[in-house]
Design a protein around this motif. Sequence first.
Motif, short mmCIF file in Angstrom:
data_model
loop_
_atom_site.label_atom_id
_atom_site.label_comp_id
_atom_site.label_asym_id
_atom_site.label_seq_id
_atom_site.Cartn_x
_atom_site.Cartn_y
_atom_site.Cartn_z
N ALA A 36 0.76 -1.39 0.21
CA ALA A 36 -0.02 -0.26 -0.18
C ALA A 36 0.97 0.94 0.38
CB ALA A 36 -1.06 0.16 1.05
N VAL A 37 0.75 2.50 -0.56
CA VAL A 37 0.94 3.02 -0.69
C VAL A 37 0.47 4.78 0.24
CG1 VAL A 37 2.16 5.37 -2.48
CG2 VAL A 37 1.54 2.80 -3.16
N VAL A 38 1.09 5.10 0.86
CA VAL A 38 0.62 6.32 2.09
C VAL A 38 1.59 7.33 1.73
CG1 VAL A 38 -0.29 4.19 3.35
CG2 VAL A 38 1.63 5.19 4.23
N GLU A 39 0.71 8.53 2.64
CA GLU A 39 1.84 9.63 2.51
C GLU A 39 1.44 10.12 4.59
OE1 GLU A 39 0.99 12.48 0.32
OE2 GLU A 39 1.73 11.34 -1.92
N GLY A 40 1.79 11.07 4.82
CA GLY A 40 2.06 12.00 5.96
C GLY A 40 2.59 12.82 5.89
N PRO A 41 2.70 13.68 7.36
CA PRO A 41 2.52 15.12 7.09
C PRO A 41 4.16 15.45 7.61
CG PRO A 41 1.85 13.68 10.01
CD PRO A 41 2.16 12.92 8.81
N GLU A 42 4.60 16.48 7.16
CA GLU A 42 5.52 16.58 7.56
C GLU A 42 5.89 17.68 8.68
OE1 GLU A 42 6.52 19.21 3.93
OE2 GLU A 42 5.39 17.73 2.29
N VAL A 43 4.80 18.31 9.39
CA VAL A 43 5.53 18.86 10.22
C VAL A 43 5.26 17.90 11.29
CG1 VAL A 43 4.22 20.37 12.26
CG2 VAL A 43 5.02 21.45 9.83
N GLN A 84 5.97 5.79 10.10
CA GLN A 84 6.04 4.05 10.43
C GLN A 84 5.70 3.32 11.91
OE1 GLN A 84 9.67 1.32 11.20
NE2 GLN A 84 11.14 2.63 9.50
N ILE A 85 5.50 4.59 12.51
CA ILE A 85 4.82 5.13 13.83
C ILE A 85 3.54 5.20 13.64
CG2 ILE A 85 4.38 5.77 16.26
CD1 ILE A 85 7.40 4.47 15.73
N ARG A 86 3.17 6.27 12.85
CA ARG A 86 1.81 6.28 12.70
C ARG A 86 0.88 5.28 11.10
NH1 ARG A 86 0.80 12.02 13.57
NH2 ARG A 86 2.37 12.80 14.14
N TYR A 87 1.73 4.82 11.01
CA TYR A 87 0.83 3.42 10.18
C TYR A 87 0.21 2.51 11.48
CZ TYR A 87 -0.92 0.97 6.42
OH TYR A 87 -1.97 -0.07 6.04
N MET A 88 1.63 1.77 12.21
CA MET A 88 1.06 0.90 12.87
C MET A 88 0.34 1.08 14.67
SD MET A 88 5.43 -0.69 12.66
CE MET A 88 5.77 -0.01 12.80
N LEU A 95 1.81 -6.34 7.42
CA LEU A 95 1.60 -4.69 6.56
C LEU A 95 2.56 -4.79 5.89
CD1 LEU A 95 3.03 -2.73 8.00
CD2 LEU A 95 0.89 -2.26 9.38
N LYS A 96 2.04 -4.08 4.96
CA LYS A 96 3.04 -3.84 3.26
C LYS A 96 2.67 -2.74 3.17
CE LYS A 96 4.44 -6.78 0.47
NZ LYS A 96 3.78 -8.03 0.15
N ILE A 97 4.31 -1.45 3.34
CA ILE A 97 2.97 -0.24 2.88
C ILE A 97 4.38 0.46 2.49
CG2 ILE A 97 1.90 0.30 4.64
CD1 ILE A 97 3.91 2.52 5.90
N VAL A 98 4.40 1.42 1.51
CA VAL A 98 5.67 2.10 1.14
C VAL A 98 5.29 4.02 1.61
CG1 VAL A 98 7.23 0.92 -0.60
CG2 VAL A 98 5.20 2.31 -0.89
N VAL A 99 6.33 5.11 1.90
CA VAL A 99 5.51 6.05 2.18
C VAL A 99 6.25 7.09 1.65
CG1 VAL A 99 5.19 8.13 4.18
CG2 VAL A 99 5.86 5.40 5.12
N ARG A 100 5.96 7.92 0.63
CA ARG A 100 6.31 8.35 0.01
C ARG A 100 6.76 10.64 0.49
NH1 ARG A 100 4.15 10.29 -6.02
NH2 ARG A 100 5.25 11.64 -6.25
N GLU A 121 10.35 5.51 1.87
CA GLU A 121 10.15 4.93 3.45
C GLU A 121 9.98 3.58 3.12
OE1 GLU A 121 11.33 6.47 5.93
OE2 GLU A 121 11.24 4.24 7.53
N GLY A 122 9.92 2.11 3.45
CA GLY A 122 9.08 0.75 3.03
C GLY A 122 9.20 0.37 4.66
N LEU A 123 7.85 -0.83 5.08
CA LEU A 123 7.76 -1.26 5.84
C LEU A 123 6.96 -2.15 5.60
CD1 LEU A 123 7.79 -1.83 9.25
CD2 LEU A 123 5.72 -0.08 9.27
N VAL A 124 7.52 -3.06 6.54
CA VAL A 124 7.10 -5.38 5.68
C VAL A 124 6.91 -5.18 7.64
CG1 VAL A 124 7.18 -7.13 5.81
CG2 VAL A 124 7.54 -5.62 3.78
N VAL A 125 5.14 -5.95 7.97
CA VAL A 125 5.32 -6.16 8.99
C VAL A 125 4.44 -7.53 9.56
CG1 VAL A 125 4.78 -5.94 11.49
CG2 VAL A 125 5.72 -4.53 10.38
N GLY A 126 5.04 -8.40 10.46
CA GLY A 126 4.31 -10.05 9.27
C GLY A 126 4.84 -10.79 10.62
N ASP A 127 4.78 -12.17 11.56
CA ASP A 127 5.46 -13.33 11.48
C ASP A 127 5.99 -14.00 10.74
OD1 ASP A 127 3.75 -12.98 13.80
OD2 ASP A 127 2.23 -13.75 12.36
#
Length: 254
Positions: A36-43, A84-88, A95-100, A121-127
Amino acid sequence: ALDVTLPGLGLPAGGLHPISRVYDDLIHIYERMGYAVVEGPEVEDEHHNFEALNVPWYHPARDLQDTFWLEDGRLLRTHTSPMQIRYMVDHEPPLKIVVRGKVYRYEATDATHEAMFHQLEGLVVGDGISMADLKGTIAEMARGLYGPSAKVRFQPSYYPFVEPGADFAVWWENPRGESKWLELGGCGMVHPNVFRAVDDLREAAGKERVYEGKTGFAFGLGPERIAMLKYGIPDIRYFYANDPRVMGQFRGEL
Ligand code: TYR
């Protein structure tokens, strides 16, 4: 008299900025792998940018990323890792995300440093996620960028939010026979302290603690480095100077 049969004036077409093109390439590669592709706050606040990423206030790593502070005590994010923190906090694994997005560093600028630049940024979390999954993912990205024979190289490195941590490079070649290792970014296995900080935030928000005992990897890289080589742009400052002699070369082709 008005001659409606006259040909119209050809207005110059715009074009996509080279950084947008590199992002598009990268994001297609990761979408193909199910991210999944996500974005987040710059501040951001200090907690998401540093503390929750295992960088306490006294940690020397704070000096590695010199920070623009706002008057209200918040800051311009120095990396995309706070997402990473906000998404989790908002989503449960797997989960599998990239952040631009844009990031900011309080630094003198030169041909390879800007006060504002971009990250993926990439983040993959699982077992049972392992370093082998991380290596395979970076290699798949390299093949997507540079073709089936692309090579990647990993070197041990240190980032507080991963253990073990590594830097990765991709073997880059162009048709003129130029080639070199392109140092692309950092990566590693998500540090247990990051999962703990996420669970603490979840608990404070009335959500279940679900990250303890999970495994994951993360990575961060700079599209500017890819674009400079791909398009032969010798100075990172050209990307944001809005000089039509530079950006005019990217008109028309999408
Ligand atoms: N946030 C790091 C930086 O900006 C890059 C990085 C991202 C390194 C994720 C490791 C990682 O797991 O320098």
